[in-house]
Design a protein around this motif. Sequence first.
Motif, PDB file in Angstrom:
ATOM      1  N   ALA A  65      43.626  47.404   5.592  1.00  0.00           N
ATOM      2  CA  ALA A  65      42.828  48.563   5.189  1.00  0.00           C
ATOM      3  C   ALA A  65      41.432  48.132   4.744  1.00  0.00           C
ATOM      4  O   ALA A  65      40.429  48.794   5.050  1.00  0.00           O
ATOM      5  N   LEU A  66      41.372  47.017   4.017  1.00  0.00           N
ATOM      6  CA  LEU A  66      40.083  46.493   3.569  1.00  0.00           C
ATOM      7  C   LEU A  66      39.217  46.132   4.775  1.00  0.00           C
ATOM      8  O   LEU A  66      38.021  46.472   4.829  1.00  0.00           O
ATOM      9  N   TYR A  77      35.704  47.755   5.385  1.00  0.00           N
ATOM     10  CA  TYR A  77      34.639  46.808   5.044  1.00  0.00           C
ATOM     11  C   TYR A  77      34.754  45.579   5.954  1.00  0.00           C
ATOM     12  O   TYR A  77      35.126  44.486   5.514  1.00  0.00           O
ATOM     13  N   TRP A  93      38.128  50.572  -4.073  1.00  0.00           N
ATOM     14  CA  TRP A  93      39.544  50.250  -3.884  1.00  0.00           C
ATOM     15  C   TRP A  93      40.411  51.496  -3.773  1.00  0.00           C
ATOM     16  O   TRP A  93      41.491  51.451  -3.180  1.00  0.00           O
ATOM     17  N   VAL A 117      40.317  52.113  -0.196  1.00  0.00           N
ATOM     18  CA  VAL A 117      41.151  51.123   0.485  1.00  0.00           C
ATOM     19  C   VAL A 117      42.619  51.524   0.384  1.00  0.00           C
ATOM     20  O   VAL A 117      43.381  51.438   1.369  1.00  0.00           O
ATOM     21  N   GLN A 175      43.299  54.312   2.725  1.00  0.00           N
ATOM     22  CA  GLN A 175      43.296  53.830   4.102  1.00  0.00           C
ATOM     23  C   GLN A 175      44.604  53.104   4.430  1.00  0.00           C
ATOM     24  O   GLN A 175      45.126  53.206   5.553  1.00  0.00           O
TER      25      GLN A 175
END
Length: 527
Positions: free
Chosen positions: A59-60, A64, A166, A169, A172
Amino acid sequence: MGGKIRLALLALLMMSCSKERMAPESRLDFEYGRDITHGKIVLGNRLENPYKTENIAKALASLYPTKAGRVEVEPTDLYVRFLPEDEEQCAELEASGVKLLDHPLDYDIAVDGDWYHDPDIPEGDVTWQYAVVPADYEFPDIPYEVIHKCFIADNSTKTKSGDIDWEAVERQAYILTGNADRLQYASSTKASSKVAPSGRITIVDDRANGGKPFGVAGVRVSCNSFVKFAHTYTDRDGYYQMPKEFAANLRYRLVFENTKGFSIGFNMVLVPASVSTLGKAGPEGVNMTVTSDSEEKLFRRCAVNNAAYDYISRCSYEDMDIAAPPRDLRIWLFHSLKPSSAVMIHNGAVLSIELLEKFLGDYSSILKYFMPDITLGMKDVLTYSSIYSETCHELAHASHFTKVGTDYWNKYIKYIVESYLRSGGMTYGDGTSPDAGYCEIGECWAYYLESMMYKERYGGSIPTFGSGNWFYPQIFRYLDERGVSRSDIFSVLDAEVRSKDELRKALIEAFPEKRTVIEQMFDRYGK
């Protein structure tokens, strides 16, 4: 001037209406929970845990991409399961701060309920207990298995600062693992404002408080989405607010472990405190009002909870001024038994397991795992007032136990159980057997205090609970009416008072100015 006054009155009226909408009654919900089952949990499909470190890392990277290689997702927590052998090992885990659940956290719940037993574990053994522990948790010598290494941003100091959102995140991760429908706003990939769940749990006693709901007091409320948990306790009026914020829909539970130092079991589930599911709801929290029309186990647990909370609160110096029951008190509810008892085994009393097995009948198999202090027979106990009465009676015994200790109690409870078994249901015998004096004193005290607390809650005349028995609980009521308070009476109920003769002597020594009243009482009620 008159116009200003009218405007001021209008403003006051609007404020009054606003306050009315914010009154406690606005957080009552008589319908919530009516369709929730309280039997065995049925698991559905296994789900992908969005909090697994690899899922958070994906997800991170999705949100990003330029930072993914520079920001390491290290485990903050471990999703584990334990297989304790007995109460001692369960207590060891609880003492280390571990909160246990008897069902896995990464499955859909096809049919909600209060308990689960792994089909691979023999019936009668403690089932797998699931938990989330810190990544650096030191595991005791109890069988366990790490299911997943997890990252929960709320539990990481590294997420408190920096330019990574976060919360986004986390959302996500839900989306990428196929759990978007569990988010409060499933269609959005952007972070939304989280909320700390809050609400109110109430109960109705038809004969008290004008029939209006009042709080289920001091009970633990737990909620979770997968491995992300929050726990808190209701206040005296039933209000709660979680210490964590959530964006996903949650499963809510009442765990009958109380701030006053007692827990309530037992539903053929081998855990110290019973759990009543409150079902699935949004992260804003749930409000629920329990009534006698609610599922019977939930109603009884909440009624016993409040009766015990009330009793222990009233033991204070400012109120009844008597010893409270010992802390870590284990109260068991048996829904198909009639007799109740204060065996106090968990707090150190020693009773023949063979005798107790005969007393508990079909329930005896669980004694090798968890020892009770109080057992409440709930068969045909259907109203709040009868539950209140029964609970106060046994807690009065627990206060007496605090004062007299285990040697006294061993003889007392042995007499009670043997009399019950010998007579086929006549709990107190006829007063002629050895050690009957322990019963004489203990039951006089418990019936007296039960009657007084019932009167103080429900009004009317003082009930005559137990008055048809050979030990005459009217003794203490007679004294109370003539100025010897319950605190005065309790002060003499030490380990040396084992019969009516010894009670008479102790009362006269403690209250010589009441000698005439005391003598009259004994003249009226026997030797």
